[in-house]
Design a protein around this motif. Structure first.
Motif, mmCIF file in Angstrom:
data_model
loop_
_atom_site.group_PDB
_atom_site.id
_atom_site.type_symbol
_atom_site.label_atom_id
_atom_site.label_comp_id
_atom_site.label_asym_id
_atom_site.label_seq_id
_atom_site.Cartn_x
_atom_site.Cartn_y
_atom_site.Cartn_z
ATOM 1 N N LEU A 159 0.907 -0.872 -0.167
ATOM 2 C CA LEU A 159 -0.168 -0.167 -0.072
ATOM 3 C C LEU A 159 0.261 0.980 -0.213
ATOM 4 C CD1 LEU A 159 -2.962 1.738 0.543
ATOM 5 C CD2 LEU A 159 -1.922 1.609 2.769
ATOM 6 N N THR A 160 0.645 2.606 -1.111
ATOM 7 C CA THR A 160 1.600 3.364 -1.142
ATOM 8 C C THR A 160 0.025 4.380 -1.008
ATOM 9 O OG1 THR A 160 3.358 2.194 -2.485
ATOM 10 C CG2 THR A 160 3.082 5.013 -2.847
ATOM 11 N N LEU A 161 0.764 5.525 -0.248
ATOM 12 C CA LEU A 161 0.048 7.036 -0.274
ATOM 13 C C LEU A 161 0.488 7.905 -0.816
ATOM 14 C CD1 LEU A 161 -0.416 6.855 3.441
ATOM 15 C CD2 LEU A 161 -2.681 6.322 2.037
ATOM 16 N N ALA A 162 0.134 7.991 -2.276
ATOM 17 C CA ALA A 162 0.790 8.771 -2.777
ATOM 18 C C ALA A 162 0.752 10.369 -1.584
ATOM 19 C CB ALA A 162 0.378 9.543 -4.129
ATOM 20 N N ASP A 163 0.170 10.690 -1.609
ATOM 21 C CA ASP A 163 0.016 12.115 -0.289
ATOM 22 C C ASP A 163 -0.664 11.743 0.712
ATOM 23 O OD1 ASP A 163 0.382 14.047 -0.041
ATOM 24 O OD2 ASP A 163 -0.653 15.429 -1.062
ATOM 25 N N GLY A 164 -0.367 13.117 1.820
ATOM 26 C CA GLY A 164 -1.440 12.784 2.655
ATOM 27 C C GLY A 164 -1.104 11.843 3.885
ATOM 28 N N ASN A 165 -2.052 11.357 5.020
ATOM 29 C CA ASN A 165 -1.215 10.322 6.087
ATOM 30 C C ASN A 165 -2.412 9.181 6.505
ATOM 31 O OD1 ASN A 165 0.644 12.282 6.618
ATOM 32 N ND2 ASN A 165 -0.717 13.422 7.605
ATOM 33 N N LEU A 166 -1.991 8.272 6.609
ATOM 34 C CA LEU A 166 -2.573 7.308 7.222
ATOM 35 C C LEU A 166 -3.288 7.744 8.460
ATOM 36 C CD1 LEU A 166 -3.828 4.588 7.111
ATOM 37 C CD2 LEU A 166 -1.308 3.886 8.052
ATOM 38 N N VAL A 167 -4.203 7.906 8.966
ATOM 39 C CA VAL A 167 -4.572 8.077 9.946
ATOM 40 C C VAL A 167 -5.401 6.799 11.143
ATOM 41 C CG1 VAL A 167 -6.678 9.128 11.078
ATOM 42 C CG2 VAL A 167 -5.183 10.444 9.399
ATOM 43 N N VAL A 168 -4.967 6.382 12.158
ATOM 44 C CA VAL A 168 -5.351 5.110 12.457
ATOM 45 C C VAL A 168 -6.304 5.510 13.805
ATOM 46 C CG1 VAL A 168 -5.013 3.702 13.823
ATOM 47 C CG2 VAL A 168 -3.305 4.159 12.400
ATOM 48 N N ALA A 169 -7.527 5.241 14.169
ATOM 49 C CA ALA A 169 -9.037 5.826 14.485
ATOM 50 C C ALA A 169 -8.147 5.132 16.526
ATOM 51 C CB ALA A 169 -9.973 4.922 14.969
ATOM 52 N N ASN A 170 -8.582 6.539 17.605
ATOM 53 C CA ASN A 170 -8.137 6.235 18.172
ATOM 54 C C ASN A 170 -8.683 4.804 19.493
ATOM 55 O OD1 ASN A 170 -7.361 7.549 21.000
ATOM 56 N ND2 ASN A 170 -9.872 7.882 22.031
ATOM 57 N N GLY A 171 -7.529 5.063 19.951
ATOM 58 C CA GLY A 171 -7.612 2.867 20.651
ATOM 59 C C GLY A 171 -7.280 1.574 19.924
ATOM 60 N N HIS A 172 -6.670 2.050 18.782
ATOM 61 C CA HIS A 172 -6.330 1.033 17.424
ATOM 62 C C HIS A 172 -5.059 1.787 16.687
ATOM 63 C CE1 HIS A 172 -10.177 -0.227 17.236
ATOM 64 N NE2 HIS A 172 -10.420 1.170 17.277
ATOM 65 N N GLY A 173 -4.193 0.776 16.208
ATOM 66 C CA GLY A 173 -3.324 0.625 16.397
ATOM 67 C C GLY A 173 -2.375 0.299 15.117
ATOM 68 N N ILE A 174 -1.030 -0.625 14.544
ATOM 69 C CA ILE A 174 -0.868 -1.034 13.719
ATOM 70 C C ILE A 174 -0.377 -2.493 14.899
ATOM 71 C CG2 ILE A 174 1.215 -1.841 12.164
ATOM 72 C CD1 ILE A 174 1.717 1.689 12.305
ATOM 73 N N ASP A 175 -1.052 -3.203 13.768
ATOM 74 C CA ASP A 175 -0.516 -4.447 14.561
ATOM 75 C C ASP A 175 0.180 -6.044 14.475
ATOM 76 O OD1 ASP A 175 -1.354 -7.467 15.550
ATOM 77 O OD2 ASP A 175 -2.920 -7.486 15.555
ATOM 78 N N PHE A 176 1.692 -5.891 15.021
ATOM 79 C CA PHE A 176 2.248 -6.903 13.921
ATOM 80 C C PHE A 176 2.148 -8.427 14.236
ATOM 81 C CE2 PHE A 176 3.957 -2.493 13.919
ATOM 82 C CZ PHE A 176 4.618 -2.518 13.209
ATOM 83 N N ALA A 177 0.908 -8.655 14.690
ATOM 84 C CA ALA A 177 0.839 -10.037 15.348
ATOM 85 C C ALA A 177 1.286 -10.893 14.743
ATOM 86 C CB ALA A 177 -0.854 -10.389 15.630
ATOM 87 N N ALA A 178 1.224 -10.697 13.611
ATOM 88 C CA ALA A 178 1.114 -12.009 11.547
ATOM 89 C C ALA A 178 3.228 -11.879 11.331
ATOM 90 C CB ALA A 178 1.195 -11.788 10.797
ATOM 91 N N GLN A 179 3.485 -11.134 12.441
ATOM 92 C CA GLN A 179 5.332 -12.077 12.623
ATOM 93 C C GLN A 179 5.678 -12.347 13.366
ATOM 94 O OE1 GLN A 179 7.250 -7.813 13.259
ATOM 95 N NE2 GLN A 179 6.646 -7.205 11.055
ATOM 96 N N THR A 180 6.736 -13.527 13.400
ATOM 97 C CA THR A 180 7.540 -13.944 13.468
ATOM 98 C C THR A 180 8.041 -13.372 14.987
ATOM 99 O OG1 THR A 180 7.755 -16.392 11.963
ATOM 100 C CG2 THR A 180 9.113 -16.348 14.303
ATOM 101 N N PRO A 181 7.718 -13.711 16.617
ATOM 102 C CA PRO A 181 8.577 -13.388 17.225
ATOM 103 C C PRO A 181 9.715 -13.513 17.447
ATOM 104 C CG PRO A 181 6.492 -14.268 18.536
ATOM 105 C CD PRO A 181 6.566 -14.545 16.922
ATOM 106 N N SER A 182 10.794 -12.452 17.414
ATOM 107 C CA SER A 182 11.593 -12.710 17.736
ATOM 108 C C SER A 182 12.777 -12.459 18.610
ATOM 109 C CB SER A 182 12.534 -10.775 16.862
ATOM 110 O OG SER A 182 12.450 -9.796 17.642
ATOM 111 N N SER A 183 11.901 -13.112 19.764
ATOM 112 C CA SER A 183 12.784 -13.278 21.051
ATOM 113 C C SER A 183 11.781 -14.519 22.023
ATOM 114 C CB SER A 183 12.567 -12.144 22.448
ATOM 115 O OG SER A 183 11.384 -11.651 22.232
ATOM 116 N N THR A 184 13.065 -15.381 22.526
ATOM 117 C CA THR A 184 11.820 -16.597 22.955
ATOM 118 C C THR A 184 11.762 -16.346 24.443
ATOM 119 O OG1 THR A 184 14.691 -16.682 24.255
ATOM 120 C CG2 THR A 184 13.980 -17.643 22.483
ATOM 121 N N GLY A 185 11.362 -15.042 24.860
ATOM 122 C CA GLY A 185 10.243 -14.131 25.807
ATOM 123 C C GLY A 185 9.197 -14.266 25.439
ATOM 124 N N SER A 186 8.332 -13.689 26.632
ATOM 125 C CA SER A 186 7.002 -13.573 26.051
ATOM 126 C C SER A 186 6.327 -12.194 26.037
ATOM 127 C CB SER A 186 6.144 -14.030 26.752
ATOM 128 O OG SER A 186 6.606 -13.312 29.016
#
Length: 186
Positions: free
Chosen positions: A26-53
């Motif tokens: 996804l490329t935004l040619a102009d403007g901002n990506l606005v995330v609604a209050n109480g939400h964010g960018i979810d990285f859950a699909a990534q494999t954790p990079s550490s052995t910690g919880s």
């Protein structure tokens, strides 16, 4: 659906529940990506990079700003005259990176030297690096650190004996200069 017919792959899908799937970059040619209050960018699909919880994989806050550092006495706050008083911060998720510089004179506070005005309440005790000028220390002591206690927006300057031993809060000084920087979690 928007489909790449040649490759027979979905580029964009909008489902009845409002979920939207983008099949490529996804490329935004102009403007901002606005995330609604109480939400964010979810990285859950990534494999954790550490052995910690993992407690969260949601980046839900970014902010840059300024704040006004002040010297306060721990027994009596007092007030002083400032010739330099500047500070900035960047908050990413729970981590606040900060820097400040201040020079003061004619301070009326008593007790130990505290630094007030941090932009967010600390979530845990944290130490940070300091550089002092024209502040009286106990003989044979050095001061390279300060700390913010959990649940506070005030730091405390610390001095330590050169040869080792117990550290202590630095006594209030009517004049001085502090440059500092570090990070803490909220």
């Amino acid at each position: 659906n928007v489909v790449n017919k040649a490759a027979d792959t979905a580029l964009l899908r909008v489902f009845g529940d409002g979920t939207t799937t983008i099949g490529n970059t996804l490329t935004l040619a102009d403007g901002n990506l606005v995330v609604a209050n109480g939400h964010g960018i979810d990285f859950a699909a990534q494999t954790p990079s550490s052995t910690g919880s993992t407690s969260s994989e949601l980046l839900d806050h970014y902010e840059e700003g300024t704040w006004t550092p002040v010297v306060i006495g721990t027994s009596s706050s007092g007030s002083g005259t400032y010739s330099t008083q500047s500070a900035t911060y960047t908050k990413i998720g729970r981590v606040v990176a900060f820097q400040f510089a201040m020079t003061w004179s004619n301070h009326t506070g008593s007790g130990s030297i505290g630094i007030g005005g941090f932009p967010f309440t600390s979530g845990s005790q944290t130490y940070f690096t300091i550089q002092l000028e024209a502040i009286s220390l106990t003989s044979n002591n050095i001061a390279v650190a300060a700390r913010i206690e959990a649940g506070e927006t005030t730091g405390l300057l610390i001095e330590s004996p050169v040869g080792g031993g117990n550290r202590a809060a630095i006594a209030m000084d009517t004049a001085g200069s502090i440059n500092a920087g570090g990070t803490y979690e909220v």
